[in-house]
Design an enzyme around this catalytic site. Structure first.
Site, mmCIF file in Angstrom:
data_model
loop_
_atom_site.group_PDB
_atom_site.id
_atom_site.type_symbol
_atom_site.label_atom_id
_atom_site.label_comp_id
_atom_site.label_asym_id
_atom_site.label_seq_id
_atom_site.Cartn_x
_atom_site.Cartn_y
_atom_site.Cartn_z
ATOM 1 N N HIS A 36 8.849 35.095 59.931
ATOM 2 C CA HIS A 36 9.082 33.832 60.632
ATOM 3 C C HIS A 36 8.687 33.998 62.095
ATOM 4 O O HIS A 36 9.140 34.923 62.773
ATOM 5 C CB HIS A 36 10.557 33.448 60.523
ATOM 6 C CG HIS A 36 10.866 32.094 61.058
ATOM 7 N ND1 HIS A 36 10.638 30.936 60.341
ATOM 8 C CD2 HIS A 36 11.388 31.691 62.253
ATOM 9 C CE1 HIS A 36 11.021 29.890 61.039
ATOM 10 N NE2 HIS A 36 11.470 30.314 62.216
ATOM 11 N N MET A 40 7.889 28.522 70.993
ATOM 12 C CA MET A 40 8.661 27.692 71.918
ATOM 13 C C MET A 40 7.823 27.383 73.153
ATOM 14 O O MET A 40 7.148 28.266 73.685
ATOM 15 C CB MET A 40 9.942 28.420 72.331
ATOM 16 C CG MET A 40 10.812 28.885 71.188
ATOM 17 S SD MET A 40 12.306 29.664 71.828
ATOM 18 C CE MET A 40 12.913 30.487 70.352
ATOM 19 N N HIS A 69 6.928 28.351 63.025
ATOM 20 C CA HIS A 69 7.834 27.252 63.353
ATOM 21 C C HIS A 69 7.503 26.746 64.753
ATOM 22 O O HIS A 69 7.778 27.415 65.750
ATOM 23 C CB HIS A 69 9.276 27.774 63.267
ATOM 24 C CG HIS A 69 10.318 26.778 63.629
ATOM 25 N ND1 HIS A 69 11.621 27.137 63.884
ATOM 26 C CD2 HIS A 69 10.277 25.426 63.782
ATOM 27 C CE1 HIS A 69 12.327 26.071 64.171
ATOM 28 N NE2 HIS A 69 11.529 25.017 64.131
ATOM 29 N N MET A 71 8.289 24.833 67.637
ATOM 30 C CA MET A 71 9.318 24.159 68.428
ATOM 31 C C MET A 71 8.671 23.686 69.719
ATOM 32 O O MET A 71 8.990 24.153 70.820
ATOM 33 C CB MET A 71 10.486 25.115 68.690
ATOM 34 C CG MET A 71 11.291 25.405 67.445
ATOM 35 S SD MET A 71 12.607 26.613 67.729
ATOM 36 C CE MET A 71 11.664 28.126 67.515
ATOM 37 N N GLY A 145 16.002 27.284 70.561
ATOM 38 C CA GLY A 145 15.623 27.699 71.908
ATOM 39 C C GLY A 145 16.075 29.093 72.283
ATOM 40 O O GLY A 145 15.489 29.727 73.153
ATOM 41 N N PHE A 146 17.096 29.593 71.607
ATOM 42 C CA PHE A 146 17.628 30.924 71.912
ATOM 43 C C PHE A 146 18.042 31.632 70.626
ATOM 44 O O PHE A 146 18.537 30.990 69.695
ATOM 45 C CB PHE A 146 18.851 30.832 72.831
ATOM 46 C CG PHE A 146 18.588 30.179 74.156
ATOM 47 C CD1 PHE A 146 18.086 30.912 75.219
ATOM 48 C CD2 PHE A 146 18.818 28.825 74.332
ATOM 49 C CE1 PHE A 146 17.830 30.308 76.442
ATOM 50 C CE2 PHE A 146 18.582 28.206 75.549
ATOM 51 C CZ PHE A 146 18.075 28.948 76.603
ATOM 52 N N GLY A 147 17.874 32.935 70.604
ATOM 53 C CA GLY A 147 18.347 33.727 69.481
ATOM 54 C C GLY A 147 19.808 34.092 69.664
ATOM 55 O O GLY A 147 20.376 33.960 70.748
ATOM 56 N N GLY A 148 20.432 34.551 68.581
ATOM 57 C CA GLY A 148 21.786 35.073 68.667
ATOM 58 C C GLY A 148 22.891 34.044 68.760
ATOM 59 O O GLY A 148 24.026 34.384 69.114
ATOM 60 N N ASP A 178 17.785 28.075 59.468
ATOM 61 C CA ASP A 178 17.476 28.953 60.601
ATOM 62 C C ASP A 178 18.537 28.770 61.675
ATOM 63 O O ASP A 178 18.727 27.679 62.198
ATOM 64 C CB ASP A 178 16.091 28.580 61.149
ATOM 65 C CG ASP A 178 15.664 29.456 62.326
ATOM 66 O OD1 ASP A 178 16.421 30.355 62.710
ATOM 67 O OD2 ASP A 178 14.551 29.226 62.842
ATOM 68 N N GLY A 179 19.231 29.869 61.992
ATOM 69 C CA GLY A 179 20.189 29.843 63.080
ATOM 70 C C GLY A 179 21.532 30.421 62.696
ATOM 71 O O GLY A 179 22.228 29.861 61.847
ATOM 72 N N GLY A 180 21.882 31.552 63.278
ATOM 73 C CA GLY A 180 23.186 32.145 63.021
ATOM 74 C C GLY A 180 23.350 32.715 61.632
ATOM 75 O O GLY A 180 24.483 32.916 61.166
ATOM 76 N N GLY A 200 17.125 36.818 62.548
ATOM 77 C CA GLY A 200 16.528 37.578 63.639
ATOM 78 C C GLY A 200 17.378 38.764 64.013
ATOM 79 O O GLY A 200 17.153 39.887 63.565
#
Length: 221
Positions: A36, A40, A69, A71, A145-148, A178-180, A200
């Site tokens: 993936h 951004m 992806h 964004m 916009g942000f990882g983690g 996607d996310g968390g 990630g």
């Protein structure tokens, strides 16, 4: 493109870019089939990652499927560039392009898969008219916009309602989330109907790629 239901897509945004090729080869050895790539622009989302040149570099390193992806605002202006860089899937945001059907159709005309993503606050009704035309739907379970970031709990219901809508319309897009996504949330998303799980930090944390990946993979079985 290899299409295996229920797979983990490591997000290279969390990889060590100083050891990018090594990280990718380690993922290949684990049986990963799809990577993936988070693009951004600092406009649609409050961060900047990388563009077509880095995608092209990744393509030279690996033959794995590249799930790109976008964004970014006005993704239709960059479709050809990311296709030429080696993307196998291009996912655009419903919120970022005015003529979504035209954008999706253009991606598919290039011979690659087209996906549509929506942010946490975007209702599923935004997707109803486009679902018959896409190969993949990406539910963002964090604000991009942000990882983690922490998984937004309401995403679970959104995934399950999307699955019901897909069945109602008798169409076949893959449901990606996607996310968390981590060892605490992946089974929740799986039970709701997700099939592709972008991870990630949960894959690359502490450089324990093999252990982290196996932990997540076991939870999908």
């Amino acid at each position: 493109m290899t299409q295996i239901r229920h797979q983990i897509l490591p997000s290279l945004l969390s990889a060590d870019f100083g050891k990018l090729e090594e990280n990718i080869k380690r993922l290949e050895a684990l049986g990963v089939t799809t990577l993936h790539l988070d693009i951004m622009d600092g406009n649609f989302v409050p961060n900047i990652s990388f563009g077509p040149d880095i995608v092209s570099t990744i393509r030279k390193i690996t033959k794995l499927t590249l799930d790109t992806h976008l964004m970014i605002q006005h993704p239709e202006a960059y479709i050809e560039k990311f296709y030429e860089a080696g993307s196998d899937i291009l996912t655009v945001h419903a919120e970022a392009t005015v003529h979504l059907h035209r954008t999706v159709t253009r991606i598919q005309e290039l011979g690659i898969k087209a996906g549509v993503a929506i942010n946490p606050a975007t209702p599923l009704v935004m997707l109803e008219e486009i679902l018959p035309f896409v190969d993949l739907v990406l539910i963002m379970s964090v604000n991009p916009g942000f990882g983690g970031q922490k998984y937004i709990a309401t995403s679970t219901k959104k995934i399950s309602v999307l699955k019901e809508l897909i069945a109602k319309l008798n169409v076949q897009p893959i449901i990606e989330v996607d996310g968390g996504i981590n060892a605490e949330t992946i089974q929740t998303a799986l039970a709701a109907g997700a099939e592709y799980f972008v991870a990630g930090h949960a894959v690359f944390a502490n450089n324990n790629i093999e252990l982290n990946y196996h932990t997540l993979k076991t939870l999908l079985q």
